[in-house]
Design a protein around this motif. Structure first.
Motif, PDB file in Angstrom:
ATOM      1  N   THR A  17       0.841  -1.188   0.000  1.00  0.00           N
ATOM      2  CA  THR A  17       0.000   0.000   0.000  1.00  0.00           C
ATOM      3  C   THR A  17       0.878   1.241   0.000  1.00  0.00           C
ATOM      4  OG1 THR A  17      -1.672  -1.209   1.219  1.00  0.00           O
ATOM      5  CG2 THR A  17      -1.846   1.180   1.251  1.00  0.00           C
ATOM      6  N   ALA A  74       1.907   4.681   1.088  1.00  0.00           N
ATOM      7  CA  ALA A  74       1.667   5.401   2.339  1.00  0.00           C
ATOM      8  C   ALA A  74       1.781   6.913   2.178  1.00  0.00           C
ATOM      9  CB  ALA A  74       2.644   4.920   3.412  1.00  0.00           C
ATOM     10  N   GLN A  96      -3.256   4.161   1.192  1.00  0.00           N
ATOM     11  CA  GLN A  96      -3.895   4.235   2.503  1.00  0.00           C
ATOM     12  C   GLN A  96      -5.020   5.263   2.441  1.00  0.00           C
ATOM     13  OE1 GLN A  96      -0.955   5.135   5.449  1.00  0.00           O
ATOM     14  NE2 GLN A  96       0.042   3.156   5.258  1.00  0.00           N
ATOM     15  N   THR A 111      -4.773   8.926   3.707  1.00  0.00           N
ATOM     16  CA  THR A 111      -3.887   9.860   3.020  1.00  0.00           C
ATOM     17  C   THR A 111      -4.210   9.984   1.532  1.00  0.00           C
ATOM     18  OG1 THR A 111      -2.242   8.155   2.551  1.00  0.00           O
ATOM     19  CG2 THR A 111      -1.998   9.384   4.638  1.00  0.00           C
ATOM     20  N   TYR A 112      -5.377   9.503   1.132  1.00  0.00           N
ATOM     21  CA  TYR A 112      -5.739   9.489  -0.289  1.00  0.00           C
ATOM     22  C   TYR A 112      -6.964  10.365  -0.540  1.00  0.00           C
ATOM     23  CZ  TYR A 112      -7.371   7.755  -4.793  1.00  0.00           C
ATOM     24  OH  TYR A 112      -7.782   7.651  -6.102  1.00  0.00           O
TER      25      TYR A 112
END
Length: 144
Positions: A75, A77, A104, A107-108
Motif C-alpha cells: 500500500t 503510504a 492508505q 492519506t488518499y
C-alpha cells in the motif's frame, strides 16, 4: 487498450508519420488545444524522445508478463492526490476508482475534474483553477 499498441515497435513511426497526424489527433481528442499539441509533438519528435516515453509502458508490460500479474507493491503510504478528468478516454471510471485500493485511505483523495480529459493541465481556466485549488489544499494538509 492503447497500452497494447505502445508495445508494437511500429507505434513510434505510426504516431509521427504525416507530421504526427495520429499523435495530434489523439491529443485533440483529449481536449488538448492545438498550440499545446504542437509543443507535445515538437518534444516527442526529438530523436529518442517518443521511444523513451513508450519504453515506460513497455517496461511495465514486461513486468506483468514475466510475473503473471501486477507486482505486489504494498500500500502506498505517501499522501496522494489523484486528479482525474471524467472525460478521460485513457483511464476509465473503474480504473480511476480502483486507484484507491493501492493507497492508505487516510492519506488518499481523489478529485474529479468535470468535462476534462487525460491532459488536465491543458484543459483551460476552469480545470486549472480546480487543479490549483486541489494542489494547494493537498500541500497545506501534508507539509513536508
Amino acid at each position: 487498450r492503447h497500452h497494447k499498441a505502445f508495445l508494437d515497435p511500429e507505434t513510434e513511426r505510426l504516431l509521427l508519420d504525416r507530421d504526427a497526424f495520429r499523435l495530434r489527433r489523439n491529443l485533440r481528442n483529449q481536449n488538448v488545444p492545438d498550440d499545446a499539441a504542437n509543443e507535445y509533438v515538437r518534444v516527442l519528435a526529438a530523436p529518442g524522445a517518443l521511444t523513451a516515453a513508450l519504453n515506460w509502458y513497455r517496461a511495465a508490460a514486461g513486468n506483468l508478463t514475466r510475473i503473471g500479474g501486477p507486482r505486489p507493491l504494498g500500500t502506498i503510504a505517501a499522501p496522494t492526490l489523484y486528479l482525474w478528468g471524467n472525460q478521460d478516454a485513457t483511464v476509465g471510471p473503474a480504473a480511476a476508482a480502483w486507484t484507491a485500493d493501492f493507497v492508505q485511505t487516510q492519506t488518499y483523495r481523489m478529485e474529479v475534474v468535470p468535462r476534462a480529459g487525460h491532459f488536465l493541465t491543458d484543459e483551460g481556466d476552469a480545470a486549472n483553477a480546480q487543479i490549483t485549488r486541489c494542489l494547494l489544499e493537498h500541500l497545506a494538509a501534508h507539509p513536508v
